[in-house]
Design a protein around this motif. Structure first.
Motif, PDB file in Angstrom:
ATOM      1  N   UNK A 162      19.336 -39.242  20.697  1.00 54.12           N
ATOM      2  CA  UNK A 162      20.064 -40.509  20.830  1.00 54.12           C
ATOM      3  C   UNK A 162      20.717 -40.868  19.505  1.00 54.12           C
ATOM      4  N   UNK A 163      19.954 -40.726  18.412  1.00 51.27           N
ATOM      5  CA  UNK A 163      20.478 -41.039  17.086  1.00 51.27           C
ATOM      6  C   UNK A 163      21.650 -40.132  16.720  1.00 51.27           C
ATOM      7  N   UNK A 164      21.499 -38.837  16.998  1.00 52.52           N
ATOM      8  CA  UNK A 164      22.553 -37.866  16.698  1.00 52.52           C
ATOM      9  C   UNK A 164      23.790 -38.111  17.557  1.00 52.52           C
ATOM     10  N   UNK A 165      23.585 -38.480  18.815  1.00 52.56           N
ATOM     11  CA  UNK A 165      24.711 -38.766  19.702  1.00 52.56           C
ATOM     12  C   UNK A 165      25.528 -39.949  19.174  1.00 52.56           C
ATOM     13  N   UNK A 166      24.846 -41.005  18.749  1.00 51.38           N
ATOM     14  CA  UNK A 166      25.551 -42.168  18.204  1.00 51.38           C
ATOM     15  C   UNK A 166      26.335 -41.792  16.956  1.00 51.38           C
ATOM     16  N   UNK A 167      25.714 -40.997  16.100  1.00 47.80           N
ATOM     17  CA  UNK A 167      26.366 -40.575  14.853  1.00 47.80           C
ATOM     18  C   UNK A 167      27.607 -39.731  15.137  1.00 47.80           C
TER      19      UNK A 167
END
Length: 199
Positions: A47-52
């Motif tokens: 989720x964090x990587x997708x947002x980034x």
């Protein structure tokens, strides 16, 4: 066995959310539209990587294609509601794919089911998309043909709203230890940087 593609182009709602208490949360991507709700589970780091990566995609689309991008998501678009119930996991995500469709000025996100040989976290950008490819293996599309997938198409404004919410969801968990980065429990934790002593 035939694979299933859950396509929402565009969805009425597409959000990241969690089920459970901090320290024991399960992360989901959930799309709603046309009377359907599809939820797929994934790791917090995904989720964090997708947002980034979505943030990078929007910035690069603005530079290369002159797309007008919102600095922050409009308050009307912000979605702080919980996930729609029931939250039934369709599949667990192995790969996340991103692309920017220049013709429609939309962002395409594809969550692909984890296969037996999938790594824990993988994010692949389309070769025509503006973001550099994190995984140089161009043959990844072939084994994925028999895997289920969730595909959504978002406007830049809806993408910004997704990014903002995803970051809030990720940051709502337990704070990280300043020394080792592992999540802190209310009673402290065994920090490897302190040779196993409680902090």
């Amino acid at each position: 066995m035939t694979h299933q593609v859950h396509a929402f182009e565009p969805p009425e709602r597409f959000v990241a959310g969690t089920v459970g208490e901090p320290g024991d949360r399960t992360f989901f991507l959930q799309a709603r539209g046309g009377g359907r709700v599809v939820s797929v589970s994934l790791e917090k780091v995904q989720v964090s990587l997708l947002a980034e990566k979505l943030e990078e995609l929007l910035v690069e689309a603005s530079k290369r294609f002159g797309v007008d991008l919102p600095e922050t998501s409009p308050l009307v678009v912000n979605d702080n509601e919980p996930l729609d119930n029931p939250v039934d996991e369709e599949f667990r995500v192995g790969t996340l794919g991103l692309a920017f469709d220049v013709d429609t000025s939309t962002v395409v996100i594809e969550a692909i089911e984890a296969g037996e040989a999938d790594p824990e976290v993988e994010l692949v950008e389309d070769e025509d998309g503006p973001v550099d490819d994190d995984d140089d293996d161009e043959d990844d599309d072939e084994p994925d043909d028999d895997l289920d997938r969730l595909r959504v198409r978002l406007t830049p404004e809806a993408t910004r709203a997704f990014i903002d919410r995803a970051r809030r969801v990720v940051n709502a968990g337990r704070p990280p230890c300043p020394l080792c980065g592992q999540p802190l429990d209310p009673a402290g934790h065994l920090c490897p940087r302190h040779n196993g002593y409680h902090r």
